[in-house]
Design a protein around this motif. Sequence first.
Motif, PDB file in Angstrom:
ATOM      1  N   PHE A  70       0.719  -1.182   0.083  1.00 47.55           N
ATOM      2  CA  PHE A  70       0.114  -0.097   0.062  1.00 47.55           C
ATOM      3  C   PHE A  70       0.954   1.229   0.005  1.00 47.55           C
ATOM      4  N   ALA A  71       2.199   1.363   0.581  1.00 48.12           N
ATOM      5  CA  ALA A  71       2.962   2.318   0.363  1.00 48.12           C
ATOM      6  C   ALA A  71       3.298   2.420  -0.915  1.00 48.12           C
ATOM      7  N   VAL A  72       3.437   1.585  -1.637  1.00 46.40           N
ATOM      8  CA  VAL A  72       3.695   1.786  -3.159  1.00 46.40           C
ATOM      9  C   VAL A  72       2.653   2.178  -3.821  1.00 46.40           C
ATOM     10  N   VAL A  73       1.282   1.587  -3.531  1.00 44.35           N
ATOM     11  CA  VAL A  73       0.196   2.013  -4.415  1.00 44.35           C
ATOM     12  C   VAL A  73      -0.081   3.524  -4.038  1.00 44.35           C
ATOM     13  N   ILE A  74       0.110   4.132  -2.882  1.00 40.72           N
ATOM     14  CA  ILE A  74      -0.176   5.405  -2.522  1.00 40.72           C
ATOM     15  C   ILE A  74       0.668   6.396  -3.253  1.00 40.72           C
ATOM     16  N   ALA A  75       1.738   5.973  -3.725  1.00 43.68           N
ATOM     17  CA  ALA A  75       2.741   6.988  -4.640  1.00 43.68           C
ATOM     18  C   ALA A  75       2.002   6.903  -6.166  1.00 43.68           C
ATOM     19  N   VAL A  76       0.985   5.930  -6.195  1.00 42.42           N
ATOM     20  CA  VAL A  76       0.579   5.973  -7.711  1.00 42.42           C
ATOM     21  C   VAL A  76      -0.249   7.490  -8.297  1.00 42.42           C
ATOM     22  N   PRO A  77      -1.033   7.627  -7.167  1.00 43.44           N
ATOM     23  CA  PRO A  77      -1.716   9.108  -7.558  1.00 43.44           C
ATOM     24  C   PRO A  77      -0.967  10.152  -7.610  1.00 43.44           C
ATOM     25  N   ARG A 111       3.016  13.421 -13.406  1.00 38.17           N
ATOM     26  CA  ARG A 111       3.473  13.366 -14.453  1.00 38.17           C
ATOM     27  C   ARG A 111       2.424  13.086 -15.797  1.00 38.17           C
ATOM     28  N   PHE A 112       1.310  12.745 -15.301  1.00 39.65           N
ATOM     29  CA  PHE A 112       0.186  12.348 -16.288  1.00 39.65           C
ATOM     30  C   PHE A 112      -1.033  13.060 -15.972  1.00 39.65           C
ATOM     31  N   ARG A 113      -1.072  14.227 -15.461  1.00 36.85           N
ATOM     32  CA  ARG A 113      -1.910  15.304 -15.185  1.00 36.85           C
ATOM     33  C   ARG A 113      -3.268  14.751 -14.986  1.00 36.85           C
ATOM     34  N   LEU A 114      -3.269  13.836 -13.838  1.00 35.04           N
ATOM     35  CA  LEU A 114      -4.412  13.124 -13.134  1.00 35.04           C
ATOM     36  C   LEU A 114      -5.236  14.319 -12.468  1.00 35.04           C
ATOM     37  N   ASN A 115      -6.299  14.265 -12.490  1.00 35.22           N
ATOM     38  CA  ASN A 115      -7.182  15.379 -11.947  1.00 35.22           C
ATOM     39  C   ASN A 115      -6.720  15.554 -10.349  1.00 35.22           C
ATOM     40  N   ALA A 116      -6.584  16.569  -9.875  1.00 36.61           N
ATOM     41  CA  ALA A 116      -6.204  16.654  -8.423  1.00 36.61           C
ATOM     42  C   ALA A 116      -7.173  16.189  -7.386  1.00 36.61           C
ATOM     43  N   ILE A 117      -8.488  16.218  -7.627  1.00 37.84           N
ATOM     44  CA  ILE A 117      -9.555  15.954  -6.822  1.00 37.84           C
ATOM     45  C   ILE A 117      -9.575  14.093  -6.910  1.00 37.84           C
ATOM     46  N   ALA A 118      -9.360  13.698  -7.934  1.00 33.08           N
ATOM     47  CA  ALA A 118      -9.262  12.015  -8.038  1.00 33.08           C
ATOM     48  C   ALA A 118      -8.067  11.837  -7.456  1.00 33.08           C
ATOM     49  N   ALA A 119      -6.902  12.289  -7.711  1.00 31.74           N
ATOM     50  CA  ALA A 119      -5.799  11.959  -6.904  1.00 31.74           C
ATOM     51  C   ALA A 119      -5.737  12.183  -5.403  1.00 31.74           C
ATOM     52  N   PHE A 120      -6.437  13.155  -4.966  1.00 30.00           N
ATOM     53  CA  PHE A 120      -6.534  13.323  -3.290  1.00 30.00           C
ATOM     54  C   PHE A 120      -7.174  12.209  -2.791  1.00 30.00           C
TER      55      PHE A 120
END
Length: 253
Positions: A174-181, A187-196
Amino acid sequence: MDTVASPLAERAISRVPEVTVAFWVTKVLTTGMGETASDFLFQHLAPPIALAIGLIGLVTALVLQFRARRYLPWIYWFAVAMVSVFGTMAADVVHVGLGVPYLVSTAFFIVALAVIFAWWYRSEKTLSIHSIHTRRRESFYWAAVLATFALGTAAGDLTAKTLNMGYLSSAVAFAVVIAVPLVAHKRFRLNAIAAFWFAYIVTRPLGASFADWFALPRTASGLGWGTGPITLVLTVAIIGLVGHLSRTAPNTV
């Protein structure tokens, strides 16, 4: 009736904190504390009594939070802590009390959270926590928070128990997964709200997995330090951080 605040006034009447490093650290600590506190209560009290204590604490915290006119760190984080405790209890009752498999309960809480988000967006046209300045939006916010805690608990137990990863391996995963957003946003301009919200959900199994690893006996893939001591240590750390946030939060002065 809810009214929409002007952009200038929104910061002053915000009912949630700014998203900073201290926010994320405190959030992870509350997830771990909620996990071990719930386990401690269920281990030492009859389940109905433990559940009643958790529910009373949750209701008390949310009443205080909704009565506050703006973000007040001690009240807000007390509410988060009690949501953490009761969210853990809710997920455990579904599995232990009702016998629902972790895979099914995880899927259920995913659907529940999706429904809350859909209802929230349909009503308010945004899921941004920076817009939490009306009572209706705050109601959606806390419903989503409760669902994320229950989902995170179920997902963490799914990886640790059903998938036999153990708590330490689950925590690392999960420590690795939390870095994904974070990477996706930068890098890929994921929406800030979705990333949060992605990161917010993952903090739950991350913190809970580490807490379980420290607290649970070696026979359960833990270090055996006990749920009581770990709950106490995490509570002290949370109190220290919230004290710091109370002195530095710009919208509490």
